[in-house]
Design a protein around this motif. Sequence first.
Motif, PDB file in Angstrom:
ATOM      1  N   PHE A 107       5.243   5.137  -1.506  1.00  0.00           N
ATOM      2  CA  PHE A 107       4.573   3.953  -0.964  1.00  0.00           C
ATOM      3  C   PHE A 107       3.051   4.059  -0.874  1.00  0.00           C
ATOM      4  O   PHE A 107       2.353   3.061  -0.904  1.00  0.00           O
ATOM      5  N   PHE A 151       7.020   0.545   8.834  1.00  0.00           N
ATOM      6  CA  PHE A 151       6.309   1.805   8.611  1.00  0.00           C
ATOM      7  C   PHE A 151       6.000   2.495   9.934  1.00  0.00           C
ATOM      8  O   PHE A 151       6.092   3.717  10.058  1.00  0.00           O
ATOM      9  N   ALA A 185      10.122  -3.433   0.842  1.00  0.00           N
ATOM     10  CA  ALA A 185      10.145  -3.694  -0.596  1.00  0.00           C
ATOM     11  C   ALA A 185       9.327  -2.624  -1.300  1.00  0.00           C
ATOM     12  O   ALA A 185       8.290  -2.205  -0.814  1.00  0.00           O
ATOM     13  N   SER A 186       9.816  -2.163  -2.416  1.00  0.00           N
ATOM     14  CA  SER A 186       9.121  -1.115  -3.149  1.00  0.00           C
ATOM     15  C   SER A 186       9.158  -1.424  -4.633  1.00  0.00           C
ATOM     16  O   SER A 186      10.025  -2.158  -5.108  1.00  0.00           O
ATOM     17  N   ILE A 197      -2.278  -4.731  12.934  1.00  0.00           N
ATOM     18  CA  ILE A 197      -1.430  -4.536  14.113  1.00  0.00           C
ATOM     19  C   ILE A 197      -1.866  -5.538  15.182  1.00  0.00           C
ATOM     20  O   ILE A 197      -2.923  -6.139  15.071  1.00  0.00           O
ATOM     21  N   ALA A 251      -0.394   0.655   5.030  1.00  0.00           N
ATOM     22  CA  ALA A 251       0.933   1.185   5.372  1.00  0.00           C
ATOM     23  C   ALA A 251       0.816   2.657   5.770  1.00  0.00           C
ATOM     24  O   ALA A 251       1.391   3.101   6.761  1.00  0.00           O
ATOM     25  N   MET A 283       2.227  -5.300   1.474  1.00  0.00           N
ATOM     26  CA  MET A 283       1.225  -4.687   2.339  1.00  0.00           C
ATOM     27  C   MET A 283       0.437  -3.642   1.556  1.00  0.00           C
ATOM     28  O   MET A 283       0.999  -2.925   0.731  1.00  0.00           O
ATOM     29  N   LEU A 284      -0.870  -3.550   1.850  1.00  0.00           N
ATOM     30  CA  LEU A 284      -1.708  -2.554   1.182  1.00  0.00           C
ATOM     31  C   LEU A 284      -1.161  -1.151   1.431  1.00  0.00           C
ATOM     32  O   LEU A 284      -0.802  -0.813   2.557  1.00  0.00           O
ATOM     33  N   SER A 285      -1.147  -0.333   0.411  1.00  0.00           N
ATOM     34  CA  SER A 285      -0.669   1.038   0.564  1.00  0.00           C
ATOM     35  C   SER A 285      -1.474   1.802   1.606  1.00  0.00           C
ATOM     36  O   SER A 285      -0.923   2.531   2.415  1.00  0.00           O
ATOM     37  N   ARG A 286      -2.779   1.612   1.574  1.00  0.00           N
ATOM     38  CA  ARG A 286      -3.627   2.321   2.526  1.00  0.00           C
ATOM     39  C   ARG A 286      -3.286   1.916   3.956  1.00  0.00           C
ATOM     40  O   ARG A 286      -3.224   2.740   4.861  1.00  0.00           O
TER      41      ARG A 286
END
Lengths: 494, 349
Positions: free
Chosen positions: B308, B158, B252-253, B101, B6, B1-4
């Motif tokens: 993240f 998140f 996941a990171s 969402i 999240a 998923m995009l950091s922004r």
Amino acid sequence: MPSFNFDDYDTGGFFDELIRPNGKPRSGSEILVERISELPDEELRLRQDAIDKALLRMGITFTVYGDESGTEKIFPFDLIPRIVQAFEWHHIEAGLKQRIRALNHFIDDIYHDQHIIKEGIIPREMLEKAKSFRPQCVGLKPPHRIWCHITGTDLVRDKDGGIYVLEDNLRCPSGVSYVLQNRSVMKRSFPKIFADSKVRPVIDYPSRLYQTLAHLSPHGKPDPTIVVLTPGIYNSAYYEHSFLAQQMGIPLVQGEDLLVQDDCVYMRNTEGFQQVDVIYRRIDDDFMDPEAFRADSMLGVPGLMRAYRQGNVALANAPGTGVADDKVIYAYVPDMIKFYLNETPSIPNVKTYICEREDDRKYVLEHLSELVVKAANEAGGYGMLIGPHSTKEEQDKFAALIQADPRNYIAQPTLSLSRVPTVVGDHFEGRHVDLRPYVLYGESIWVLPGGLTRVALKKGSLVVNSSQGGGSKDTWVLADLDLAQDQSDVDKVL
Amino acid sequence: MLSRVANSIYWMSRYVERAENIARFIDVTLQVILDQPADTGEQWEPLVRTTGDEEFFLKHYGKFNAANVLQFLSFDRSYTNSILTCLQNARENARTVREAISSESWEQLNAYYHFVKEASTSSNASADPEFYDRVRQHSQLFSGILDATMTRGTGWHFANIGSLIERADKTSRILDVKYFTLLRNVHDIDTTFDDLLWSAVLRSVSGFEMFRKRHHALTVHRVVDFLILDAKFPRTLLYCLEQMLHSLNRIASAVPSEQNKAIIGTKDLIRLLRSLDANTIIDGGMHEFIDSFQSQLNDIGQSINETFFKARSFSSSKVAFGTESGSPETGSMQTQSQSASPSSISIES
């Protein structure tokens, strides 16, 4: 006594899309006209209210800039649809396919060998002075040599009943999300009228768009990573960007989310970097890559054009397509159709005077009060003079503008745009409309059966742009074959 | 998923939870006042203190009375943590991630925002207990829809972490301030009044009934034990942390989990809580305990941000940590750091 029926409806000497001059419904509109007339007035008002509330709830709104309290307005929606009969749609569909094919040939040609100029069909200076011609795109070879994957062509109907192309939009045409939302709202408001009218579905647009984008996958990579690139929430079409991403189930990214490394594009994910294969970009060429285009763009992705040139990422639409939106170039589309396809244009252009040509300019300057003058590179209803509705001062201003920079102006006769009955207070009145169908160019060319009918809500107004007081209507393209055929088409892609 | 994305989901959910908790604080205060013979005004000051933003309040309002405090906490657009501002932030975040969402949850958040915005223009909404009830319901509806319509993937986790970290913070704040108020009155002990206040605290976190099922009689030790250390009631400090850990482990990171500071911090804090009991906490000083808890919670929030959300450069996957916080008084609430948002508007045809 005024009420919501068509007994006293006056077509006012214009071509009305639903009602004949004698007051009877046009073929295909009978069911709608009859059932609407039977509805109690209160009912119709309630439905219009319910629709407005639904649009607000779904957040299908424009932010009113500069208002501290965060006022948002819905894009006005009128519940009387425009109806297009099956035979007429076939004509439109064929005409659009032909036009898009020719335009794609043209764009590919001018960024390569420029046959159309060498053979004297389009004067070189007309091309070179097109602001949206991108020297950076010379020699580019987009996948399958397709440049304009998504087009929204503006059509109008004049008094004579004929359909004309008013504008080609080959950059980032917006509005298709309203087509889909308008439809879902209409189905809820008039389920029975809708079902009985046998309207062709539009619901498969996102799947078709996805397929069109997947078709561009670099190096034929299966299951490519596709994203929609938006300038962000402050863009007036942001709702559409997020809607399309959501409907296709793909990420919506902003410039800051992407970066280019070794001529490949990656997005910044929580788990690291992920390569991006296809970008449906809703950012204009100018802002897309500060390395290649405007250096001051904060919205773009530095290096994107490098990755594109290497064929490591595909862009839809390809950069450079905007040249065909130039209103002077537009005037040559019928010639392109003859030149590239050796065919006669199915849908004619509106008669266009090119101010760069001396004879045309002379005519335009003498007839400013009758003509519509447009700047070659403006959109959204800006930079425009509508002669019959203008003052002498405005005409003088445009005369000066034209003389100072003739290449930047064209003029067209003021059309008597067709009208559709529209809810005005407690009754119906005719309001002028245009139609923007959407065309996808992937493995084949596909035209969405319908499109955005924009309506000028102000009495007598000819300007349908949302930024200028326009609204929209659902567009019902009627099925002629048995509906089952259309349905099976939809099933194939869903 | 995009950091922004999240980041936006996390903050969307934090702000919704924050709005709900502020409404809960106000609602319980209004209730307590109704049960008191005379409004001494005493109840309003601690309410502002829970926010950690007394300074802002005093500067803009001066006096701790019902009208001022209610306006401040409910509808003050210039205050970052008013219900209205929280909703506006939650919705702006949601707007940037609408595609990530479910439509239903977006529509609910949108309806919620319009409800609060509408109320802010009416003259007496802020004094109406019904309004705070509706705010709580709207928040609960939002979380319910989110839970019922979203895949248990990165996005949902998140959102879950966002609301849990916020909830843990708010439960600790209400406990801190109410405990302080109660102790002040420790000499004129009036059991009825004491009962009333403690049950109000429990009610403010919807915990009264669940507490009763477990403990029946109210004592300070039991309330403290319940709100901090109960592992099953969904608004206690321990519960929130354990659920956070569950979600953190499922995201996941790029950083392995044994080096993931968010996970390490959460585990440490859980271990600490598990080693304590109500007596130890009260003997060691409630305020000191809460203060250190909030500071560690802020550190976890910071680590989530670093791990993240922070835009890393391509070459170095190393993540730098800067952790310093912990003020003597009740600290201000964490707020979203503003990333460079696109300010210019491009033109589309």
